[in-house]
Design a protein around this motif. Structure first.
Motif, PDB file in Angstrom:
ATOM      1  N   GLN A  54      14.571 -30.661  12.373  1.00 23.99           N
ATOM      2  CA  GLN A  54      13.653 -29.688  11.776  1.00 23.99           C
ATOM      3  C   GLN A  54      12.711 -30.401  10.817  1.00 23.99           C
ATOM      4  O   GLN A  54      13.082 -31.372  10.181  1.00 23.99           O
ATOM      5  CB  GLN A  54      14.443 -28.611  11.026  1.00 23.99           C
ATOM      6  CG  GLN A  54      13.629 -27.394  10.638  1.00 23.99           C
ATOM      7  CD  GLN A  54      13.266 -26.522  11.817  1.00 23.99           C
ATOM      8  OE1 GLN A  54      13.631 -26.811  12.945  1.00 23.99           O
ATOM      9  NE2 GLN A  54      12.540 -25.461  11.577  1.00 23.99           N
ATOM     10  N   VAL A  55      11.483 -29.912  10.762  1.00 20.14           N
ATOM     11  CA  VAL A  55      10.452 -30.487   9.909  1.00 20.14           C
ATOM     12  C   VAL A  55       9.998 -29.419   8.924  1.00 20.14           C
ATOM     13  O   VAL A  55       9.730 -28.288   9.310  1.00 20.14           O
ATOM     14  CB  VAL A  55       9.258 -30.969  10.751  1.00 20.14           C
ATOM     15  CG1 VAL A  55       8.163 -31.512   9.846  1.00 20.14           C
ATOM     16  CG2 VAL A  55       9.703 -32.043  11.745  1.00 20.14           C
ATOM     17  N   ILE A  98       5.873 -40.378  10.818  1.00 21.81           N
ATOM     18  CA  ILE A  98       4.915 -41.094  11.658  1.00 21.81           C
ATOM     19  C   ILE A  98       5.016 -40.677  13.124  1.00 21.81           C
ATOM     20  O   ILE A  98       4.143 -41.001  13.927  1.00 21.81           O
ATOM     21  CB  ILE A  98       5.091 -42.615  11.495  1.00 21.81           C
ATOM     22  CG1 ILE A  98       3.827 -43.353  11.957  1.00 21.81           C
ATOM     23  CG2 ILE A  98       6.327 -43.102  12.257  1.00 21.81           C
ATOM     24  CD1 ILE A  98       3.784 -44.801  11.565  1.00 21.81           C
ATOM     25  N   ARG A  99       6.041 -39.930  13.504  1.00 21.17           N
ATOM     26  CA  ARG A  99       6.140 -39.426  14.876  1.00 21.17           C
ATOM     27  C   ARG A  99       5.089 -38.362  15.166  1.00 21.17           C
ATOM     28  O   ARG A  99       4.788 -38.094  16.323  1.00 21.17           O
ATOM     29  CB  ARG A  99       7.511 -38.807  15.113  1.00 21.17           C
ATOM     30  CG  ARG A  99       8.678 -39.766  15.084  1.00 21.17           C
ATOM     31  CD  ARG A  99       9.955 -39.013  15.409  1.00 21.17           C
ATOM     32  NE  ARG A  99       9.924 -38.439  16.749  1.00 21.17           N
ATOM     33  CZ  ARG A  99      10.678 -37.412  17.144  1.00 21.17           C
ATOM     34  NH1 ARG A  99      11.505 -36.835  16.293  1.00 21.17           N
ATOM     35  NH2 ARG A  99      10.608 -36.967  18.368  1.00 21.17           N
ATOM     36  N   TYR A 100       4.558 -37.744  14.111  1.00 14.28           N
ATOM     37  CA  TYR A 100       3.769 -36.542  14.281  1.00 14.28           C
ATOM     38  C   TYR A 100       2.287 -36.753  13.993  1.00 14.28           C
ATOM     39  O   TYR A 100       1.908 -37.340  12.971  1.00 14.28           O
ATOM     40  CB  TYR A 100       4.288 -35.443  13.361  1.00 14.28           C
ATOM     41  CG  TYR A 100       5.693 -35.025  13.692  1.00 14.28           C
ATOM     42  CD1 TYR A 100       6.782 -35.595  13.030  1.00 14.28           C
ATOM     43  CD2 TYR A 100       5.943 -34.101  14.694  1.00 14.28           C
ATOM     44  CE1 TYR A 100       8.077 -35.241  13.346  1.00 14.28           C
ATOM     45  CE2 TYR A 100       7.238 -33.736  15.025  1.00 14.28           C
ATOM     46  CZ  TYR A 100       8.297 -34.311  14.345  1.00 14.28           C
ATOM     47  OH  TYR A 100       9.574 -33.961  14.678  1.00 14.28           O
ATOM     48  N   ALA A 101       1.476 -36.226  14.897  1.00 18.01           N
ATOM     49  CA  ALA A 101       0.080 -35.996  14.553  1.00 18.01           C
ATOM     50  C   ALA A 101       0.055 -34.804  13.602  1.00 18.01           C
ATOM     51  O   ALA A 101       0.908 -33.925  13.665  1.00 18.01           O
ATOM     52  CB  ALA A 101      -0.730 -35.687  15.809  1.00 18.01           C
ATOM     53  N   MET A 102      -0.938 -34.788  12.736  1.00 17.88           N
ATOM     54  CA  MET A 102      -1.008 -33.732  11.734  1.00 17.88           C
ATOM     55  C   MET A 102      -2.349 -33.010  11.826  1.00 17.88           C
ATOM     56  O   MET A 102      -3.389 -33.626  12.105  1.00 17.88           O
ATOM     57  CB  MET A 102      -0.856 -34.328  10.331  1.00 17.88           C
ATOM     58  CG  MET A 102       0.469 -35.023  10.090  1.00 17.88           C
ATOM     59  SD  MET A 102       1.888 -33.921  10.203  1.00 17.88           S
ATOM     60  CE  MET A 102       1.527 -32.744   8.905  1.00 17.88           C
ATOM     61  N   GLY A 103      -2.304 -31.738  11.577  1.00 19.33           N
ATOM     62  CA  GLY A 103      -3.525 -30.945  11.640  1.00 19.33           C
ATOM     63  C   GLY A 103      -3.629 -29.990  10.470  1.00 19.33           C
ATOM     64  O   GLY A 103      -2.633 -29.668   9.819  1.00 19.33           O
ATOM     65  N   TRP A 104      -4.850 -29.581  10.208  1.00 18.28           N
ATOM     66  CA  TRP A 104      -5.122 -28.507   9.264  1.00 18.28           C
ATOM     67  C   TRP A 104      -5.815 -27.379  10.020  1.00 18.28           C
ATOM     68  O   TRP A 104      -6.744 -27.619  10.794  1.00 18.28           O
ATOM     69  CB  TRP A 104      -6.019 -28.978   8.125  1.00 18.28           C
ATOM     70  CG  TRP A 104      -5.338 -29.836   7.109  1.00 18.28           C
ATOM     71  CD1 TRP A 104      -5.327 -31.202   7.063  1.00 18.28           C
ATOM     72  CD2 TRP A 104      -4.580 -29.399   5.982  1.00 18.28           C
ATOM     73  NE1 TRP A 104      -4.606 -31.637   5.984  1.00 18.28           N
ATOM     74  CE2 TRP A 104      -4.139 -30.545   5.296  1.00 18.28           C
ATOM     75  CE3 TRP A 104      -4.220 -28.149   5.469  1.00 18.28           C
ATOM     76  CZ2 TRP A 104      -3.358 -30.480   4.135  1.00 18.28           C
ATOM     77  CZ3 TRP A 104      -3.452 -28.080   4.316  1.00 18.28           C
ATOM     78  CH2 TRP A 104      -3.029 -29.243   3.669  1.00 18.28           C
ATOM     79  N   ASN A 110       1.485 -42.560   5.294  1.00 19.20           N
ATOM     80  CA  ASN A 110       2.746 -42.589   6.025  1.00 19.20           C
ATOM     81  C   ASN A 110       3.912 -43.097   5.184  1.00 19.20           C
ATOM     82  O   ASN A 110       5.058 -42.983   5.599  1.00 19.20           O
ATOM     83  CB  ASN A 110       2.596 -43.420   7.298  1.00 19.20           C
ATOM     84  CG  ASN A 110       1.805 -42.678   8.360  1.00 19.20           C
ATOM     85  OD1 ASN A 110       1.634 -41.460   8.297  1.00 19.20           O
ATOM     86  ND2 ASN A 110       1.310 -43.413   9.349  1.00 19.20           N
ATOM     87  N   VAL A 111       3.643 -43.638   4.036  1.00 21.31           N
ATOM     88  CA  VAL A 111       4.710 -44.028   3.111  1.00 21.31           C
ATOM     89  C   VAL A 111       5.176 -42.801   2.323  1.00 21.31           C
ATOM     90  O   VAL A 111       6.373 -42.579   2.135  1.00 21.31           O
ATOM     91  CB  VAL A 111       4.230 -45.139   2.162  1.00 21.31           C
ATOM     92  CG1 VAL A 111       5.294 -45.430   1.108  1.00 21.31           C
ATOM     93  CG2 VAL A 111       3.894 -46.396   2.954  1.00 21.31           C
ATOM     94  N   LYS A 112       4.226 -41.994   1.910  1.00 25.30           N
ATOM     95  CA  LYS A 112       4.550 -40.793   1.130  1.00 25.30           C
ATOM     96  C   LYS A 112       4.815 -39.570   2.014  1.00 25.30           C
ATOM     97  O   LYS A 112       5.127 -38.493   1.495  1.00 25.30           O
ATOM     98  CB  LYS A 112       3.403 -40.481   0.166  1.00 25.30           C
ATOM     99  CG  LYS A 112       3.192 -41.525  -0.903  1.00 25.30           C
ATOM    100  CD  LYS A 112       2.080 -41.120  -1.860  1.00 25.30           C
ATOM    101  CE  LYS A 112       1.909 -42.151  -2.968  1.00 25.30           C
ATOM    102  NZ  LYS A 112       0.815 -41.774  -3.902  1.00 25.30           N
ATOM    103  N   SER A 113       4.652 -39.722   3.320  1.00 25.46           N
ATOM    104  CA  SER A 113       4.847 -38.599   4.257  1.00 25.46           C
ATOM    105  C   SER A 113       4.001 -37.396   3.851  1.00 25.46           C
ATOM    106  O   SER A 113       4.491 -36.251   3.781  1.00 25.46           O
ATOM    107  CB  SER A 113       6.336 -38.195   4.325  1.00 25.46           C
ATOM    108  OG  SER A 113       7.118 -39.254   4.821  1.00 25.46           O
ATOM    109  N   ALA A 155       0.002 -28.514   9.829  1.00 27.39           N
ATOM    110  CA  ALA A 155       0.856 -28.420  10.995  1.00 27.39           C
ATOM    111  C   ALA A 155       1.194 -29.808  11.509  1.00 27.39           C
ATOM    112  O   ALA A 155       0.399 -30.739  11.355  1.00 27.39           O
ATOM    113  CB  ALA A 155       0.166 -27.607  12.089  1.00 27.39           C
ATOM    114  N   ALA A 156       2.365 -29.908  12.115  1.00 26.99           N
ATOM    115  CA  ALA A 156       2.833 -31.172  12.680  1.00 26.99           C
ATOM    116  C   ALA A 156       3.161 -30.980  14.151  1.00 26.99           C
ATOM    117  O   ALA A 156       3.775 -29.978  14.538  1.00 26.99           O
ATOM    118  CB  ALA A 156       4.069 -31.664  11.928  1.00 26.99           C
ATOM    119  N   GLY A 157       2.754 -31.958  14.959  1.00 21.46           N
ATOM    120  CA  GLY A 157       3.052 -31.883  16.380  1.00 21.46           C
ATOM    121  C   GLY A 157       3.074 -33.263  17.003  1.00 21.46           C
ATOM    122  O   GLY A 157       2.265 -34.106  16.628  1.00 21.46           O
TER     123      GLY A 157
END
Length: 122
Positions: free
Chosen positions: A1-2, A30-36, A74-77, A97-99
């Protein structure tokens, strides 16, 4: 879960700037692309910006291109949305959002934050 938690929303004058943050926990960021995305009252949620896993590639809605900048640490997530030259039509609840394969489509993202309100006064 994220888990995703947005912050940085608030009231800002037209022409001003604001930076939104989204802290991510629970899985390897880092597995996830991120969106707004954003949603104004009575309107559908719309894409704003996206960033690839490495941060190399970004994508913007035409309405914000040149005014908004998405970035990630990516260090601070954490993913950021720097908003400048704000307009009244930018008023909305902003969601991160993460995907795994996220880009500009709503259904490409499996995890969402609770949203943060941005209100631009004219």
């Amino acid at each position: 879960q994220v888990q995703l938690v947005e912050s940085g929303g608030g009231l800002v004058q037209a022409g001003g700037s604001r930076r939104l943050s989204c802290a991510v926990s629970g899985r390897t960021f880092i597995r996830y692309a991120m969106g707004w995305f954003r949603q104004a009252p009575g309107q559908k949620r719309e894409f704003v910006a996206a960033i690839s896993q490495s941060g190399t590639n970004t994508n913007y809605a035409d309405s914000v291109k040149g005014r908004f900048t998405i970035s990630r640490d990516n260090v601070k997530s954490t993913v950021y949305l720097q908003m400048s030259s704000l307009k009244s039509e930018d008023t909305a609840v902003y969601y991160c959002a993460a995907g795994i394969t996220g880009w500009s489509a709503f259904d490409e993202y499996g995890f969402w934050g609770q949203g943060t309100q941005v209100t631009v006064s004219s």
